[in-house]
Write a protein that holds these residues in place. Structure first.
Motif, PDB file in Angstrom:
ATOM      1  N   GLU A   1      20.637  26.996 -39.457  1.00 14.93           N
ATOM      2  CA  GLU A   1      20.687  27.761 -40.685  1.00 14.93           C
ATOM      3  C   GLU A   1      21.343  26.950 -41.810  1.00 14.93           C
ATOM      4  O   GLU A   1      22.245  26.154 -41.574  1.00 14.93           O
ATOM      5  CB  GLU A   1      21.465  29.066 -40.475  1.00 14.93           C
ATOM      6  N   PRO A   2      20.862  27.130 -43.061  1.00 14.90           N
ATOM      7  CA  PRO A   2      21.486  26.445 -44.187  1.00 14.90           C
ATOM      8  C   PRO A   2      22.882  26.994 -44.447  1.00 14.90           C
ATOM      9  O   PRO A   2      23.171  28.158 -44.163  1.00 14.90           O
ATOM     10  CB  PRO A   2      20.535  26.745 -45.358  1.00 14.90           C
ATOM     11  N   SER A   3      23.749  26.158 -44.980  1.00 15.89           N
ATOM     12  CA  SER A   3      25.108  26.563 -45.312  1.00 15.89           C
ATOM     13  C   SER A   3      25.613  25.665 -46.421  1.00 15.89           C
ATOM     14  O   SER A   3      24.952  24.706 -46.826  1.00 15.89           O
ATOM     15  CB  SER A   3      26.014  26.477 -44.076  1.00 15.89           C
ATOM     16  N   PHE A   4      26.797  25.959 -46.935  1.00 21.03           N
ATOM     17  CA  PHE A   4      27.359  25.144 -48.003  1.00 21.03           C
ATOM     18  C   PHE A   4      28.205  23.997 -47.470  1.00 21.03           C
ATOM     19  O   PHE A   4      28.430  23.013 -48.152  1.00 21.03           O
ATOM     20  CB  PHE A   4      28.192  26.017 -48.952  1.00 21.03           C
TER      21      PHE A   4
ATOM     22  N   ILE B   1      29.694  22.171 -43.376  1.00 20.51           N
ATOM     23  CA  ILE B   1      29.871  22.255 -41.934  1.00 20.51           C
ATOM     24  C   ILE B   1      31.287  21.798 -41.595  1.00 20.51           C
ATOM     25  O   ILE B   1      31.899  21.042 -42.363  1.00 20.51           O
ATOM     26  CB  ILE B   1      28.826  21.420 -41.166  1.00 20.51           C
TER      27      ILE B   1
ATOM     28  N   ASP C   1      34.149  18.543 -45.008  1.00 20.75           N
ATOM     29  CA  ASP C   1      34.951  18.625 -46.225  1.00 20.75           C
ATOM     30  C   ASP C   1      36.049  17.561 -46.255  1.00 20.75           C
ATOM     31  O   ASP C   1      36.348  16.984 -47.303  1.00 20.75           O
ATOM     32  CB  ASP C   1      35.540  20.030 -46.393  1.00 20.75           C
TER      33      ASP C   1
ATOM     34  N   GLU D   1      23.097  29.993 -54.525  1.00 21.81           N
ATOM     35  CA  GLU D   1      22.719  31.007 -53.530  1.00 21.81           C
ATOM     36  C   GLU D   1      21.350  31.595 -53.835  1.00 21.81           C
ATOM     37  O   GLU D   1      20.591  31.928 -52.923  1.00 21.81           O
ATOM     38  CB  GLU D   1      23.777  32.115 -53.496  1.00 21.81           C
TER      39      GLU D   1
ATOM     40  N   GLY E   1      20.049  29.088 -51.005  1.00 25.10           N
ATOM     41  CA  GLY E   1      20.906  29.702 -49.997  1.00 25.10           C
ATOM     42  C   GLY E   1      21.865  28.754 -49.304  1.00 25.10           C
ATOM     43  O   GLY E   1      22.645  29.161 -48.443  1.00 25.10           O
ATOM     44  N   GLY E   2      21.837  27.467 -49.660  1.00 22.59           N
ATOM     45  CA  GLY E   2      22.722  26.502 -49.016  1.00 22.59           C
ATOM     46  C   GLY E   2      22.010  25.188 -48.758  1.00 22.59           C
ATOM     47  O   GLY E   2      20.826  25.016 -49.072  1.00 22.59           O
ATOM     48  N   ASN E   3      22.729  24.247 -48.173  1.00 21.12           N
ATOM     49  CA  ASN E   3      22.186  22.916 -47.918  1.00 21.12           C
ATOM     50  C   ASN E   3      21.605  22.819 -46.506  1.00 21.12           C
ATOM     51  O   ASN E   3      21.908  23.622 -45.637  1.00 21.12           O
ATOM     52  CB  ASN E   3      23.294  21.873 -48.086  1.00 21.12           C
ATOM     53  N   SER E   4      20.796  21.798 -46.313  1.00 18.85           N
ATOM     54  CA  SER E   4      20.242  21.532 -44.991  1.00 18.85           C
ATOM     55  C   SER E   4      21.359  21.147 -44.023  1.00 18.85           C
ATOM     56  O   SER E   4      22.093  20.191 -44.260  1.00 18.85           O
ATOM     57  CB  SER E   4      19.226  20.392 -45.080  1.00 18.85           C
ATOM     58  N   SER E   5      21.477  21.896 -42.934  1.00 21.04           N
ATOM     59  CA  SER E   5      22.479  21.565 -41.921  1.00 21.04           C
ATOM     60  C   SER E   5      22.195  20.208 -41.276  1.00 21.04           C
ATOM     61  O   SER E   5      23.120  19.491 -40.891  1.00 21.04           O
ATOM     62  CB  SER E   5      22.524  22.661 -40.848  1.00 21.04           C
TER      63      SER E   5
END
Length: 353
Positions: free
Chosen positions: A37-40, A42, A46, A222, A226-230
């Motif tokens: 799933e995409p997210s901002f 992992i 960071d 968003e 919806g976020g970046n490629s995991s």
């Protein structure tokens, strides 16, 4: 017996158009435990991002940066958040064609910040944003001097405008300080990309701003993806953890310096009447041959060699007699061969305005 078909010789086009990285600099190890799933962000990435920013003299909290789907998305998020139709935006003249497309899409009023032969910082009144690529400027390859960086930051405070700093090529010139590292009052929104060193297919950029602005950028993002490629984030994380990113950066600097010298020698040899300056940074030579139409020239040679016509970098359709050559992707023999092909086609009468 059936007749044997003749062998068809494969025809290759020499690509000196986009700033594609040399594949030899890419890391070869990959991270396998990848969520779908995409997210901002992992876990752990960071911390590595902070090290990357520190390399460019920028020290911020995790609430002050955002990974984007490429650096152009950063320009898009900024524009959709900050700009309104009719706002005055000063852009380098010439500048990155992708940025011009985004700014035009939000219907702002573009004003010139000349960069040939060097930056002219005399800005008109009521400018809301100044967009600059101060290290390895695209397409000219010049670097903004420290005195002009200080002056631009002072002007931003005095005249109340924001600076959008595009540091796409800054990893290759870490000795050049960023505007963001010199910013003490939050006037600079910083952008960079990993595509020039890691891999263009990962489509990961990075933007840095005050946490209030980052929250607004996230709201827009968003609604976009919806976020970046995991997958991309996992590959970036692995390359930062195992140092292959940094090893690739070292290779890139060496390889690109060699290729830059080869292109300079080829331009001297095959296009002695052309005007150009040796790039201080970035991946390009910006070449001028007075009187030609570089779009017509491209149409004539595009089956053998491609480049970027100069008009794409000017928001008012000027620059017809300029063209941008990238030395990053092509091999040294192809660099020389490509410029020789251009030179042999430059005298055709139909190429002139």
């Amino acid at each position: 017996m059936p007749q044997e078909l003749p062998k068809v010789k494969e025809k290759l086009t020499i690509n000196m158009a986009g700033g594609l990285p040399d594949p030899r600099i890419f890391p070869r190890s990959f991270y396998s435990d990848i969520p779908f799933e995409p997210s901002f962000m992992i876990p752990g990435l960071d911390r590595e991002i902070k090290k990357v920013l520190s390399f460019r003299g920028i020290n911020v909290s995790t609430d002050e940066f955002l990974l984007t789907t490429g650096s152009i998305q950063g320009i898009f998020l900024f524009s959709r958040t900050i700009l309104n139709p009719g706002d005055r935006v000063a852009v380098e003249y010439p500048t990155f064609a992708g940025a011009l497309r985004v700014f035009k899409s939000v219907k702002v009023s573009l004003v010139k910040l000349p960069v040939i032969p060097y930056y002219d910082l005399r800005l008109p009144e009521n400018v809301k944003v100044v967009y600059v690529i101060p290290t390895g400027q695209n397409p000219t390859g010049i670097n903004m001097r420290i005195e002009e960086k200080k002056a631009l930051l002072e002007m931003a405070e005095e005249k109340d405008f924001l600076i959008l700093e595009d540091d796409a090529y800054g990893f290759l010139n870490p000795e050049e300080p960023t505007l963001k590292s010199m910013d003490r009052v939050g006037r600079v929104v910083y952008l960079t990309t990993f595509s020039k060193v890691l891999s263009p297919g990962l489509r990961l950029g990075l933007m840095v701003a005050h946490e209030d602005l980052i929250r607004e950028f996230i709201k827009v993002k968003e609604n976009v993806d919806g976020g970046n490629s995991s997958v991309s984030m996992a590959l970036l994380y692995q390359s930062l953890r195992d140092n292959s990113f940094w090893e690739g950066l070292t290779r890139a600097k060496r390889i690109y310096e060699e290729k830059k010298d080869i292109m300079a020698e080829a331009l001297d040899k095959f296009l002695p009447n052309a005007e150009w300056s040796y790039p201080q940074g970035g991946l390009f030579f910006f070449v001028r041959i007075k009187g030609i139409n570089s779009g017509n020239l491209l149409n004539k040679v595009k089956d053998d060699v491609v480049f970027m016509p100069g008009a794409k970098f000017f928001f008012d359709n000027c620059g017809l007699d300029y063209f941008r050559l990238s030395f990053s992707y092509s091999s040294p023999p192809d660099i020389e061969k490509g410029i020789e092909i251009i030179s042999k086609n430059i005298d055709s009468s139909e190429l002139y305005k």
